[in-house]
Each structure stands twice: as structure tokens, then as C-alpha cells.
Design a protein around this motif. Structure first.
Motif, PDB file in Angstrom:
ATOM      1  N   TRP A   8       0.852  -1.193   0.000  1.00 14.43           N
ATOM      2  CA  TRP A   8       0.000   0.000   0.000  1.00 14.43           C
ATOM      3  C   TRP A   8       0.887   1.243   0.000  1.00 14.43           C
ATOM      4  CZ3 TRP A   8      -4.967   1.298  -0.775  1.00 14.43           C
ATOM      5  CH2 TRP A   8      -5.366   2.580  -0.400  1.00 14.43           C
ATOM      6  N   ILE A  54      -6.227   9.101  -4.113  1.00 17.82           N
ATOM      7  CA  ILE A  54      -6.624   7.768  -3.637  1.00 17.82           C
ATOM      8  C   ILE A  54      -7.107   6.908  -4.800  1.00 17.82           C
ATOM      9  CG2 ILE A  54      -8.342   6.510  -2.264  1.00 17.82           C
ATOM     10  CD1 ILE A  54      -5.957   7.502  -0.633  1.00 17.82           C
ATOM     11  N   LEU A  58      -5.560   3.292  -5.635  1.00 17.18           N
ATOM     12  CA  LEU A  58      -6.362   2.078  -5.814  1.00 17.18           C
ATOM     13  C   LEU A  58      -6.114   1.430  -7.173  1.00 17.18           C
ATOM     14  CD1 LEU A  58      -9.718   3.330  -4.254  1.00 17.18           C
ATOM     15  CD2 LEU A  58      -8.102   1.699  -3.239  1.00 17.18           C
ATOM     16  N   PHE A  90     -11.872  -1.180  -4.637  1.00 16.07           N
ATOM     17  CA  PHE A  90     -11.689  -1.264  -3.193  1.00 16.07           C
ATOM     18  C   PHE A  90     -11.158  -2.609  -2.730  1.00 16.07           C
ATOM     19  CE2 PHE A  90     -14.861   2.115  -3.699  1.00 16.07           C
ATOM     20  CZ  PHE A  90     -14.105   3.151  -3.165  1.00 16.07           C
ATOM     21  N   VAL A  93      -7.772  -2.408  -0.959  1.00 14.01           N
ATOM     22  CA  VAL A  93      -7.561  -1.684   0.295  1.00 14.01           C
ATOM     23  C   VAL A  93      -7.319  -2.699   1.413  1.00 14.01           C
ATOM     24  CG1 VAL A  93      -8.540  -0.076   1.973  1.00 14.01           C
ATOM     25  CG2 VAL A  93      -9.064   0.192  -0.459  1.00 14.01           C
ATOM     26  N   ASP A 102      -5.774   8.673   4.678  1.00 18.16           N
ATOM     27  CA  ASP A 102      -6.111   7.872   3.498  1.00 18.16           C
ATOM     28  C   ASP A 102      -7.392   7.077   3.733  1.00 18.16           C
ATOM     29  OD1 ASP A 102      -3.945   8.833   2.112  1.00 18.16           O
ATOM     30  OD2 ASP A 102      -2.743   7.004   2.296  1.00 18.16           O
ATOM     31  N   ARG A 103      -7.579   6.548   4.925  1.00 21.73           N
ATOM     32  CA  ARG A 103      -8.785   5.770   5.239  1.00 21.73           C
ATOM     33  C   ARG A 103     -10.029   6.654   5.114  1.00 21.73           C
ATOM     34  NH1 ARG A 103      -9.648   0.675   5.064  1.00 21.73           N
ATOM     35  NH2 ARG A 103      -7.731   0.307   6.188  1.00 21.73           N
ATOM     36  N   VAL A 106     -10.675   7.018   1.405  1.00 22.61           N
ATOM     37  CA  VAL A 106     -11.201   5.754   0.868  1.00 22.61           C
ATOM     38  C   VAL A 106     -12.681   5.622   1.242  1.00 22.61           C
ATOM     39  CG1 VAL A 106     -11.125   3.233   1.122  1.00 22.61           C
ATOM     40  CG2 VAL A 106      -9.006   4.510   0.763  1.00 22.61           C
ATOM     41  N   ARG A 110     -15.994   5.368  -1.092  1.00 24.19           N
ATOM     42  CA  ARG A 110     -16.968   4.278  -0.941  1.00 24.19           C
ATOM     43  C   ARG A 110     -18.384   4.832  -0.866  1.00 24.19           C
ATOM     44  NH1 ARG A 110     -13.335   0.902   2.740  1.00 24.19           N
ATOM     45  NH2 ARG A 110     -12.820  -0.840   1.387  1.00 24.19           N
TER      46      ARG A 110
END
Length: 142
Positions: A8, A54, A58, A90, A93, A102-103, A106, A110
Motif C-alpha cells: 500500500w 486515492i 487504488l 476497493f 484496500v 487515506d482511510r 477511501v 466508498r
């Protein structure tokens, strides 16, 4: 915070290099134009840039970066953004080890993906287009 997954981290590093390189092209014009589009769409430029970054992470992650080099990796990542269903991105991830910022990004993507109608879908499509354009410009520049 847990240690960031090495693969990652490598994808993040690649995305940061891509964004930086694209930012230097045409004396920064592309980045300024992208941020102006974000404002037009009602997205803060900082958030828009983070979401595009991001998306690139991905897409690169889907390609297993160690299998490719430079231009080929970026071409395949750009194709992934155009051919994968957004929710498929995704799969790359990791469950743990992604830094908090980053989370958050993400998770924001989503939300856009799973809001399948209305303005959120057009926002997602716009962000995907922006990410693909960034990758294309860098590939052409290489």
C-alpha cells in the motif's frame, strides 16, 4: 496506529510521484484547472485532489506495481480506472495499516460508489475522469 502495509505504501508513493509530476507540467496549469473544476462542482480543491490521489493509489494497487515498470504501470492503472467497476477498486484496500487520512478518503469514495444515483454518481464519474487525465498526462510526459 498500525504500520502501513508495504505494498500500500508503495502505491501511495507512486501516486504521490504521479501527482507531483503532473503538477509540474505546463507550469502547474493542469492542477489549477482541476482545482477550478472542483470548486465548480462544489468540492474543496484539497478534498478533490486527495480523492483523485486515492483513486490513483487504488488503480495502481490493482496492477501489482512490482510486476510493471514506469509507463506500463501507469497505462494499466489508467485502464483500470476506465474498465473496472468502481467498487472493484476497493478490493485493493488492506483491512489494516492504511493511515487515517487515506482511510477517510477511501471511505468518502466508498460513499460515492454506493450512492448509485443522483449527484454523487456524477461526482464519482468526474473524479475518475480527473484521475485518468492525471495518469494520461504523466504517461505522455514520460
Amino acid at each position: 496506529m498500525e504500520a502501513v502495509d508495504d505494498s500500500w505504501s508503495e502505491c501511495v508513493r507512486i501516486a504521490d510521484v504521479v501527482i507531483g509530476r503532473e503538477g509540474a507540467l505546463a507550469d502547474g496549469r493542469y492542477g489549477r484547472e482541476r482545482r477550478a473544476r472542483f470548486r465548480t462542482w462544489g468540492i474543496s480543491p484539497a478534498t478533490g485532489d486527495a480523492l483523485v490521489r486515492i483513486l490513483i493509489v487504488l488503480a495502481v494497487r490493482q496492477q501489482q506495481p512490482s510486476s510493471y515498470g514506469g509507463r506500463a504501470l501507469l497505462v494499466e492503472a489508467e485502464r483500470a480506472l476506465g474498465s473496472y467497476r468502481p467498487h472493484e477498486l476497493f478490493a485493493g484496500v488492506p483491512a489494516t495499516g492504511v493511515d487515517d487520512a487515506d482511510r477517510v478518503h477511501v471511505d468518502a469514495l466508498r460513499l460515492l460508489v454506493y450512492s448509485v444515483t443522483g449527484p454523487s454518481m456524477s461526482t464519482l464519474e468526474r473524479l475518475l475522469t480527473e484521475a485518468r487525465q492525471v495518469l494520461r498526462r504523466v504517461v505522455i510526459d514520460l
